[in-house]
Motif scaffolding. Structure first.
Motif, PDB file in Angstrom:
ATOM      1  N   SER A 201     -10.544   1.991   3.455  1.00  0.00           N
ATOM      2  CA  SER A 201      -9.913   3.180   2.882  1.00  0.00           C
ATOM      3  C   SER A 201      -8.650   2.829   2.117  1.00  0.00           C
ATOM      4  O   SER A 201      -8.405   3.345   1.029  1.00  0.00           O
ATOM      5  N   ASN A 202      -7.813   1.971   2.684  1.00  0.00           N
ATOM      6  CA  ASN A 202      -6.588   1.560   2.001  1.00  0.00           C
ATOM      7  C   ASN A 202      -6.127   0.250   2.622  1.00  0.00           C
ATOM      8  O   ASN A 202      -5.443   0.231   3.638  1.00  0.00           O
ATOM      9  N   GLN A 204      -4.026  -1.989   1.798  1.00  0.00           N
ATOM     10  CA  GLN A 204      -2.594  -2.265   1.895  1.00  0.00           C
ATOM     11  C   GLN A 204      -1.976  -1.511   3.075  1.00  0.00           C
ATOM     12  O   GLN A 204      -1.187  -2.073   3.840  1.00  0.00           O
ATOM     13  N   ALA A 205      -2.351  -0.245   3.205  1.00  0.00           N
ATOM     14  CA  ALA A 205      -1.822   0.533   4.322  1.00  0.00           C
ATOM     15  C   ALA A 205      -2.282  -0.067   5.643  1.00  0.00           C
ATOM     16  O   ALA A 205      -1.536  -0.085   6.624  1.00  0.00           O
ATOM     17  N   PHE A 208      -0.058  -2.942   6.347  1.00  0.00           N
ATOM     18  CA  PHE A 208       1.237  -2.438   6.801  1.00  0.00           C
ATOM     19  C   PHE A 208       1.145  -1.915   8.234  1.00  0.00           C
ATOM     20  O   PHE A 208       2.143  -1.801   8.915  1.00  0.00           O
TER      21      PHE A 208
ATOM     22  N   PRO B 338       6.913   2.632   5.113  1.00  0.00           N
ATOM     23  CA  PRO B 338       7.070   2.024   3.789  1.00  0.00           C
ATOM     24  C   PRO B 338       7.462   3.041   2.727  1.00  0.00           C
ATOM     25  O   PRO B 338       7.334   4.251   2.934  1.00  0.00           O
ATOM     26  N   ARG B 342       1.567   6.731  -0.491  1.00  0.00           N
ATOM     27  CA  ARG B 342       0.166   6.773  -0.911  1.00  0.00           C
ATOM     28  C   ARG B 342      -0.446   5.386  -0.978  1.00  0.00           C
ATOM     29  O   ARG B 342      -1.618   5.202  -0.698  1.00  0.00           O
ATOM     30  N   GLU B 343       0.362   4.395  -1.375  1.00  0.00           N
ATOM     31  CA  GLU B 343      -0.201   3.059  -1.529  1.00  0.00           C
ATOM     32  C   GLU B 343      -0.104   2.242  -0.256  1.00  0.00           C
ATOM     33  O   GLU B 343      -1.019   1.504   0.090  1.00  0.00           O
ATOM     34  N   GLN B 344       1.026   2.355   0.442  1.00  0.00           N
ATOM     35  CA  GLN B 344       1.252   1.470   1.573  1.00  0.00           C
ATOM     36  C   GLN B 344       1.158   2.197   2.912  1.00  0.00           C
ATOM     37  O   GLN B 344       1.065   1.554   3.947  1.00  0.00           O
ATOM     38  N   GLY B 345       1.211   3.524   2.861  1.00  0.00           N
ATOM     39  CA  GLY B 345       1.378   4.237   4.116  1.00  0.00           C
ATOM     40  C   GLY B 345       0.124   4.903   4.636  1.00  0.00           C
ATOM     41  O   GLY B 345      -0.255   4.711   5.791  1.00  0.00           O
ATOM     42  N   LEU B 346      -0.533   5.680   3.803  1.00  0.00           N
ATOM     43  CA  LEU B 346      -1.564   6.568   4.309  1.00  0.00           C
ATOM     44  C   LEU B 346      -2.930   6.266   3.709  1.00  0.00           C
ATOM     45  O   LEU B 346      -3.032   5.716   2.619  1.00  0.00           O
ATOM     46  N   MET B 347      -3.964   6.668   4.451  1.00  0.00           N
ATOM     47  CA  MET B 347      -5.321   6.679   3.894  1.00  0.00           C
ATOM     48  C   MET B 347      -5.554   8.127   3.469  1.00  0.00           C
ATOM     49  O   MET B 347      -5.882   8.975   4.301  1.00  0.00           O
ATOM     50  N   THR B 348      -5.374   8.398   2.177  1.00  0.00           N
ATOM     51  CA  THR B 348      -5.295   9.794   1.754  1.00  0.00           C
ATOM     52  C   THR B 348      -6.612  10.540   1.919  1.00  0.00           C
ATOM     53  O   THR B 348      -6.612  11.750   2.063  1.00  0.00           O
ATOM     54  N   GLU B 349      -7.744   9.816   1.909  1.00  0.00           N
ATOM     55  CA  GLU B 349      -9.023  10.513   2.050  1.00  0.00           C
ATOM     56  C   GLU B 349      -9.386  10.746   3.510  1.00  0.00           C
ATOM     57  O   GLU B 349     -10.341  11.447   3.808  1.00  0.00           O
ATOM     58  N   LYS B 350      -8.642  10.135   4.398  1.00  0.00           N
ATOM     59  CA  LYS B 350      -8.998  10.249   5.818  1.00  0.00           C
ATOM     60  C   LYS B 350      -8.209  11.374   6.477  1.00  0.00           C
ATOM     61  O   LYS B 350      -7.216  11.864   5.954  1.00  0.00           O
ATOM     62  N   LEU B 358      -3.794   5.447  13.800  1.00  0.00           N
ATOM     63  CA  LEU B 358      -4.231   4.096  13.410  1.00  0.00           C
ATOM     64  C   LEU B 358      -3.400   3.010  14.091  1.00  0.00           C
ATOM     65  O   LEU B 358      -3.903   1.929  14.385  1.00  0.00           O
ATOM     66  N   LYS B 413       2.893   8.658  12.387  1.00  0.00           N
ATOM     67  CA  LYS B 413       2.056   7.477  12.576  1.00  0.00           C
ATOM     68  C   LYS B 413       2.874   6.329  13.169  1.00  0.00           C
ATOM     69  O   LYS B 413       2.401   5.624  14.050  1.00  0.00           O
TER      70      LYS B 413
END
Lengths: 320, 510
Positions: A201-202, A204-205, A208, B338, B342-350, B358, B413
């Motif tokens: 899904s991501n 990079q996340a 992290f 972070p 959107r890029e480093q923190g979360l899975m936006t579709e989940k 997580l 989270k």
């Protein structure tokens, strides 16, 4: 009741496997209408399920990989190599359980090697396995001298089961259901599976969040290798011989099964139920073409077209 | 009669996800001047430049060039109007030659459609010579130093016969000598009638170079000043504005100082960061201030071991830490929220529950070692209640939440891991005022419970309002330290700006 219809439709759309279910039902109905009893009789249907089980077993591992955003092109080649090497081991007099163990260990090692090469050399998995596809297939040809390996005793339990049914189901189908059940639990009900999906899904996340991407990549590829090994042994049990030409092109049918089933190519989620339905759909199509007495060459072309149609229908239903 | 402005902004507004980035910005840029645009991080400078570059379009208001209203709805439209941009992130093609880069999309070709390589090479040579740049037109761009690449970008802008050149923080990568050469080139261009818009943090240089200076603060235009009639303190005052607002809850009065729990000794990562040493107390909110490229981001990444093990010693509560991967950092009781959710923190579709849990999946397993859906949902519901996340259910996908609720989900989270040290990088980026207040109150509450919080922010207000102590970084090292109440916004800003300039410049290697 008018108020409940939209929610029913929405729930229908939220089913990931909807494309595979719709495709499978419509093709089955079409075949039943056009060939009647020839298609819709128990022995033919079980035969179809048996054919689908090879793709089906492999599609379980491929679903896990696609869910984490990886893809393995060497699954068919691992299947062939395991199939041939296990047959050779039997021919050389290795006891059946040991030969089977050897085959599974070989498949697992092939998968581990795929994962390790990708991580250590920083090459995308799709490229690594594009290479190992040829390597493994080439080795299978070398070891077998490019001929079938069949001169061994077929008395053992493996071959008794391989060509028969257990509990009314062909053994291959039973193994597919077992592997599928295990894969389903792994993907949906373990921390490991959730993390695979998080990576897809991501990535990079996920990193992290403390998830080690290389470790998970190697683990998933190794698992894919083991599953390919299981499929290779089952192929041997059914064919009753080690064949260096079996398993060719399986990777494409397997990836197609998974995508027809509703797993996103971009990763992040996956459905093993859908992948098994997808594998079944492909087997039904191939069976249908035989029943309709079309040339086998048409089979390849039609299968490809149906793959695109099934995915498109799935997308349409979801977007509406 | 005064000349028609080369560019006029008229009541320009721009919002991102409901947050105003520019509000009623109105000012003129005259033809043939060097016009500086200054402001704090997040003041809207880059957004304004992206409007001119055709990357973004204003939500309302008007852009006029020489009196004519223009719509710059794509980068190529902006180029048609003679506007070229040299961005912070260089926009060259690293694997192609200098000449190829200069003629991208405007390739010279013979009448048969064959590319005229020789003509492009000689044109490129001439353009580079005009800039007194000694660069081989056949060299691959990735073999050039950053300064040389910048010159190639400028040459490309001039090749396109641009009448307006926008430089967005052009010299953050340049050393003193290279900067001076860039300025000389800009002055020459000015004498040829080219207009330059120059965005920078470095006020000394702005005063050295610009004819006029426009100041932005929180997306609002504060005024245009003639450089010869103003001073650096006056500009800083305009950038900083009035007193802090009352969004920050009061600090806790403490009877006795809490013990030091975190010690960092000579932390070094790569050539950009360190050595850095500092300590932090139990329950302390320690802020790190610095401009872009000062090393604050790198420090946070290094502390969380995101780029592999860093050199130096970390100890927490007297125990020396082995921290080579983010996973080890987490097990040691660290958490990093972070900067880019959107890029480093979360899975936006989940779903919310998948995102929030997580980091703690192991704790939510049942007796068989399988994920317990009930525990996951309970844990997520608890977090939603505790952090005041507004959502339909734990199943709602995170991408559909507002910025503030996404940020709270991200905090949830990480706080669900019950960390001892919390790293917050820009914890209120792109959230509305209400959510900001909640996040500030949360930080105070956590500190009161004994958590050590290290915070970085693009907003100096936030650092001043929140921190017990502020460390100022520049060029990868700590340059200054302020206690709460000791620093004002202009003092802090000055320290951030000067911190970088007081150092001897090191040449940049390619």
């Amino acid at each position: 009741m008018a108020r409940e219809r939209p929610s029913f439709l929405r729930r229908l759309r939220s089913i990931e496997e909807i494309g595979a279910v719709a495709g499978l039902l419509s093709i089955c109905v079409l075949l039943w209408l056009s060939t009647g009893e020839k298609f819709a009789n128990p022995s033919n249907l079980l035969q179809v399920a048996r054919q689908g089980s090879s793709y089906g077993i492999l599609s379980v591992g491929m679903t896990l990989l696609l869910a984490m955003g990886e893809i393995d092109l060497s699954v068919g080649a691992i299947l062939t190599l395991v199939n041939v090497v296990t047959a050779i081991a039997l021919r050389e007099g290795t006891p059946m359980p040991l030969a089977v163990f050897l085959g599974l260990a070989l498949g697992t090692s092939c998968g581990f090697l795929n994962g390790l090469l990708g991580v250590a050399l920083r090459i995308p998995t799709i490229i690594v396995t594009l290479g190992t596809l040829s390597v493994f297939r080439g080795l299978a040809l070398v070891f077998s001298n490019a001929t079938a390996v069949a001169n061994f005793s077929k008395e053992s339990l493996l071959f008794q089961l391989g060509s028969r049914s257990v509990l009314g189901l062909p053994t291959g189908v039973l193994v597919m259901l077992l592997v599928g059940g295990a894969g389903h639990v792994l993907l949906k009900h373990t921390a490991f599976g959730w993390r695979l999906q998080a990576i897809g899904s991501n990535a990079q996340a996920a990193r992290f969040s403390g998830i080690s991407l290389p470790r998970y990549r190697v683990a998933a590829m190794t698992l894919m290798g083991l599953i390919s090994g299981i499929a290779g042994v089952m192929e041997l049990a059914f064919l009753q011989s080690g064949s260096p030409t079996t398993g060719q092109g399986y990777e494409l049918y397997v990836i197609a099964s998974v995508i027809i089933g509703g797993t996103a190519l971009a990763g992040g989620r996956g459905t093993i139920v859908g992948a098994l339905l997808g594998a079944l759909l492909i087997a039904v199509i191939r069976n249908g073409l035989v029943l309709l007495e079309l040339s086998a060459y048409w089979g390849t072309a039609v299968t490809g077209a149906v793959i695109i149609a099934a995915v498109a229908v799935g997308n349409l239903v979801k977007k509406q | 009669m005064p000349p028609l402005p080369c560019i006029a902004f008229d009541k320009v507004c721009k919002k991102f996800e409901g947050i105003a980035a520019l509000r009623n910005v109105t000012f003129d840029v005259l033809p043939g001047e060097i016009h500086a645009v200054v402001g704090e991080n997040g003041a809207g400078k880059s957004t304004l430049m992206k409007l001119l570059a055709g990357v973004h379009q204003p939500d309302s208001g008007e852009l006029r060039m020489r009196g004519q209203s223009v719509r710059l709805d794509s980068p190529s439209r902006a180029q048609d109007h003679g506007i070229s941009v040299v961005f912070q992130e260089l926009s060259l093609f690293p694997h192609r030659s200098v000449a190829a880069n200069l003629f991208i999309h405007r390739e010279l070709a013979s009448s048969w459609g064959w590319l005229d390589v020789a003509a492009m090479r000689s044109e490129a040579t001439r353009a580079l010579t005009d800039l007194q740049a000694d660069i081989d037109p056949d060299a691959r761009v990735d073999s050039l130093t950053l300064a040389e690449r910048q010159l190639v970008e400028i040459a490309r802008a001039l090749q396109q016969r641009s009448r307006v050149i926008i430089l967005d923080e052009p010299n953050s990568a340049l050393n003193e000598a290279e900067s001076q050469r860039l300025f000389a080139i800009l002055r020459t261009l000015r004498s040829e009638g080219v207009t330059a818009l120059y965005v920078s943090h470095r006020l000394e240089e702005v005063f050295d170079l610009a004819d006029r200076i426009s100041v932005l603060r929180d997306g609002e235009f504060q005024g245009t000043f003639e450089t010869s009639r103003t001073t650096i303190p006056a500009i800083i005052q305009a950038m900083v504005g009035g007193p802090l607002d009352q969004a920050f809850p009061p600090r806790l009065g403490r009877l006795a100082p809490e013990p030091v729990v975190l010690e960092i000794q000579d932390l070094i990562q790569g050539p950009e960061l360190g050595p850095i040493s500092f300590t932090a107390r139990r329950g302390e909110i320690l802020a790190f201030a610095g401009l872009e490229g000062s090393g604050v981001d790198e420090l946070f990444r290094a502390l969380f071991a995101l780029d592999g093990p860093a050199r130096g010693e970390l100890s927490l509560q007297g125990r020396r830490l082995r921290q080579r991967t983010p996973g080890e950092a987490m097990r040691n009781g660290w958490a990093l929220v972070p900067e880019s959710r959107r890029e480093q923190g979360l899975m936006t579709e989940k779903s919310l529950s998948a995102n929030i849990t997580l980091t703690i999946l192991e704790r939510l397993r049942n007796a068989l070692g399988l994920m317990s859906g009930r525990r996951v949902d309970d844990s997520a519901s608890d977090a939603i209640r505790e952090f005041g996340i507004v959502a339909d259910s734990v199943e709602q996908s995170v991408g559909t939440l507002s910025g503030g609720n996404q940020q709270k989900a991200l905090l949830a989270k990480w706080l669900s891991t019950k960390p001892g040290v919390l790293l917050l990088n820009d914890p209120t980026r792109g959230v509305d005022v209400g959510a900001k207040r909640e996040i500030y109150a949360l930080c105070r509450r956590l500190a009161a419970q004994g958590m050590t919080i290290l915070v970085a922010s693009s907003e100096t207000d936030e650092l001043l309002g929140l921190a017990d102590r502020i460390l100022v970084l520049a060029k990868g090292r700590i340059r200054n330290e302020f206690q709460a109440g000791e620093a004002t916004k202009s003092v802090l800003l000055r320290a951030m700006i000067h911190g970088g300039l007081m150092l001897p410049e090191s040449p940049i290697d390619g």
